[in-house]
Design a protein around this motif. Structure first.
Motif, PDB file in Angstrom:
ATOM      1  N   THR A   1      39.073 -50.637  22.207  1.00 11.41           N
ATOM      2  CA  THR A   1      38.185 -49.749  21.454  1.00 11.41           C
ATOM      3  C   THR A   1      38.886 -48.431  21.130  1.00 11.41           C
ATOM      4  O   THR A   1      38.739 -47.885  20.026  1.00 11.41           O
ATOM      5  N   GLN A   2      39.656 -47.920  22.077  1.00  8.17           N
ATOM      6  CA  GLN A   2      40.418 -46.694  21.820  1.00  8.17           C
ATOM      7  C   GLN A   2      41.400 -46.906  20.664  1.00  8.17           C
ATOM      8  O   GLN A   2      41.529 -46.059  19.771  1.00  8.17           O
ATOM      9  N   LYS A   3      42.089 -48.030  20.655  1.00  2.43           N
ATOM     10  CA  LYS A   3      43.034 -48.326  19.574  1.00  2.43           C
ATOM     11  C   LYS A   3      42.311 -48.425  18.225  1.00  2.43           C
ATOM     12  O   LYS A   3      42.781 -47.889  17.214  1.00  2.43           O
ATOM     13  N   ILE A   4      41.183 -49.121  18.218  1.00  3.24           N
ATOM     14  CA  ILE A   4      40.412 -49.271  16.981  1.00  3.24           C
ATOM     15  C   ILE A   4      40.031 -47.906  16.424  1.00  3.24           C
ATOM     16  O   ILE A   4      40.216 -47.616  15.231  1.00  3.24           O
ATOM     17  N   CYS A   5      39.487 -47.045  17.271  1.00  2.00           N
ATOM     18  CA  CYS A   5      39.012 -45.738  16.806  1.00  2.00           C
ATOM     19  C   CYS A   5      40.166 -44.811  16.427  1.00  2.00           C
ATOM     20  O   CYS A   5      40.078 -44.068  15.446  1.00  2.00           O
ATOM     21  N   GLN A   6      41.229 -44.841  17.200  1.00  2.30           N
ATOM     22  CA  GLN A   6      42.351 -43.929  16.956  1.00  2.30           C
ATOM     23  C   GLN A   6      43.148 -44.303  15.718  1.00  2.30           C
ATOM     24  O   GLN A   6      43.600 -43.431  14.973  1.00  2.30           O
ATOM     25  N   TRP A   7      43.313 -45.600  15.462  1.00  2.00           N
ATOM     26  CA  TRP A   7      44.188 -46.037  14.384  1.00  2.00           C
ATOM     27  C   TRP A   7      43.453 -46.471  13.116  1.00  2.00           C
ATOM     28  O   TRP A   7      44.077 -46.826  12.122  1.00  2.00           O
ATOM     29  N   SER A   8      42.138 -46.454  13.129  1.00  2.00           N
ATOM     30  CA  SER A   8      41.409 -46.841  11.914  1.00  2.00           C
ATOM     31  C   SER A   8      41.580 -45.788  10.832  1.00  2.00           C
ATOM     32  O   SER A   8      41.786 -44.602  11.133  1.00  2.00           O
TER      33      SER A   8
ATOM     34  N   GLU B   1      31.301 -47.402  24.102  1.00  2.00           N
ATOM     35  CA  GLU B   1      30.320 -46.683  23.291  1.00  2.00           C
ATOM     36  C   GLU B   1      30.641 -45.188  23.265  1.00  2.00           C
ATOM     37  O   GLU B   1      30.523 -44.536  22.217  1.00  2.00           O
ATOM     38  N   GLY B   2      31.055 -44.653  24.413  1.00  2.00           N
ATOM     39  CA  GLY B   2      31.401 -43.232  24.478  1.00  2.00           C
ATOM     40  C   GLY B   2      32.601 -42.898  23.611  1.00  2.00           C
ATOM     41  O   GLY B   2      32.628 -41.853  22.948  1.00  2.00           O
ATOM     42  N   ILE B   3      33.601 -43.769  23.606  1.00  2.00           N
ATOM     43  CA  ILE B   3      34.787 -43.561  22.768  1.00  2.00           C
ATOM     44  C   ILE B   3      34.394 -43.563  21.296  1.00  2.00           C
ATOM     45  O   ILE B   3      34.805 -42.689  20.523  1.00  2.00           O
ATOM     46  N   LEU B   4      33.592 -44.537  20.906  1.00  2.00           N
ATOM     47  CA  LEU B   4      33.152 -44.634  19.512  1.00  2.00           C
ATOM     48  C   LEU B   4      32.334 -43.415  19.107  1.00  2.00           C
ATOM     49  O   LEU B   4      32.503 -42.864  18.010  1.00  2.00           O
ATOM     50  N   ARG B   5      31.463 -42.970  20.007  1.00  2.00           N
ATOM     51  CA  ARG B   5      30.630 -41.803  19.715  1.00  2.00           C
ATOM     52  C   ARG B   5      31.488 -40.547  19.545  1.00  2.00           C
ATOM     53  O   ARG B   5      31.232 -39.724  18.665  1.00  2.00           O
ATOM     54  N   TYR B   6      32.520 -40.414  20.369  1.00  2.00           N
ATOM     55  CA  TYR B   6      33.415 -39.251  20.256  1.00  2.00           C
ATOM     56  C   TYR B   6      34.088 -39.205  18.888  1.00  2.00           C
ATOM     57  O   TYR B   6      34.069 -38.171  18.204  1.00  2.00           O
TER      58      TYR B   6
END
Length: 317
Positions: free
Chosen positions: A103-110, A160-165
């Motif tokens: 999830t961190q990779k998805i959010c950071q690199w999207s 969920e917290g990562i995505l919300r951030y």
């Protein structure tokens, strides 16, 4: 438009990709990322990537980053991950890597402005609402606190917290789809899948727990896919949404529904509470009003979903 699906080789992923293809005027090119080789007539490109890979000196670590930079997806369905509450051997480490790091990779690199739909779970709520059980029939709502009782639930809470951030920073637009047990054609695991095999191949049906067993909602795959599509298109919608039918049923009712679908009836042999998995939730009762406010309406009840899923399993592919 370009849409990226992680975990397209799984039960939900395959059904979602097929529906995305049918709506190609909306989504256009479909890209898939799976850990295993994936062949489908519905995708434009498919990549083998281990999203939980941790060694940043290896090219596999940035496989997702390469795909993001090359295709620049506007919509991302993050379905990949490990879903189990049963803990054996190295599974806690694998679950943390597969679910949180991915999830961190998805959010950071999207790409900036991408719309991300995260596959989360209703088990993030835990058991607090029902311990001790208050009067009436309470249901978990999205505004309620989350206190998961398993490592898997904790990884979904963290995701969920990562995505919300990242959503709050304005980099992306994200929404967490809190899914329940989902059934339908192509089912590969879970209690319904296990019950089908046991009823067809054993003199009696063994079931975990004591009669009537745990009580949970069961969603039919078409209802889930429709909800995911709605959440992806409504960019003014963020935070978390429960995707569940209007009811929940006990394991005993699940077993009877499977027997109805198979037209085979056998006695149930209860194994007792000692056989239950630690961290599993005995009662999951969920409110779906917020999801319904988007225009989504579940077609199947929990019992109808299971009966239909069993009938689906009897159809030759």
């Amino acid at each position: 438009m370009t849409v990226l699906v992680t975990g397209g080789n799984g039960f939900v992923g395959r059904n979602l990709i097929k529906e995305l293809y049918k709506n190609n005027l909306v989504f256009g090119k479909i890209i898939n990322i799976s850990r295993k080789n994936f062949v489908s007539p519905f995708v434009s490109h498919s990549y083998m990537c281990d999203l939980g890979f941790t060694d940043d000196f290896d090219a596999q670590f940035e496989c997702l980053k390469f795909v993001m930079n090359k295709h620049k997806p506007e919509y991302i369905f993050h379905l990949a991950g490990k879903a189990t509450v049963k803990m054996e051997g190295s599974e806690p480490f694998d679950i943390i890597q597969d679910n949180i790091l991915s999830t961190q990779k998805i959010c950071q690199w999207s790409p900036k402005g991408a719309r991300i739909v995260l596959a989360s779970s209703v088990i993030v709520y835990g058991d607090w609402l029902f311990n001790p059980a208050p009067s009436g029939t309470p249901r978990y709502e999205e505004s309620y606190k989350t206190e998961p009782t398993s490592i898997y639930g904790m990884t979904k809470q963290a995701s969920e917290g990562i995505l919300r951030y990242y959503t709050n920073t304005g980099k992306i637009s994200g929404v967490s789809a809190r899914m329940c047990a989902t059934v339908g054609r192509g089912l590969t695991h879970g209690v319904v899948y296990d019950f089908i095999e046991k009823i067809l191949n054993n003199p009696t049906l063994e079931a975990l727990g004591s009669k009537p067993g745990s009580t949970k909602p069961y969603c039919y795959i078409n209802d889930l896919v429709n909800a995911l599509m709605i959440l992806s298109m409504k960019k003014d919608v963020d935070s978390e949404y429960n995707i569940v039918p209007d009811d929940e049923i006990s394991i005993e009712e699940v077993a009877k529904s499977v027997m109805i679908g198979l037209d085979v009836h056998k006695d149930i042999d209860w194994l007792g509470d000692a056989a239950n998995w630690k961290g599993d939730n005995k009662l999951i009762s969920i409110n779906n009003d917020k999801m319904k406010s988007t225009g989504w309406v579940p077609e199947y009840s929990s019992r109808e979903a299971i009966v239909q899923a069993v009938k689906d399993s009897r159809i030759k592919k």
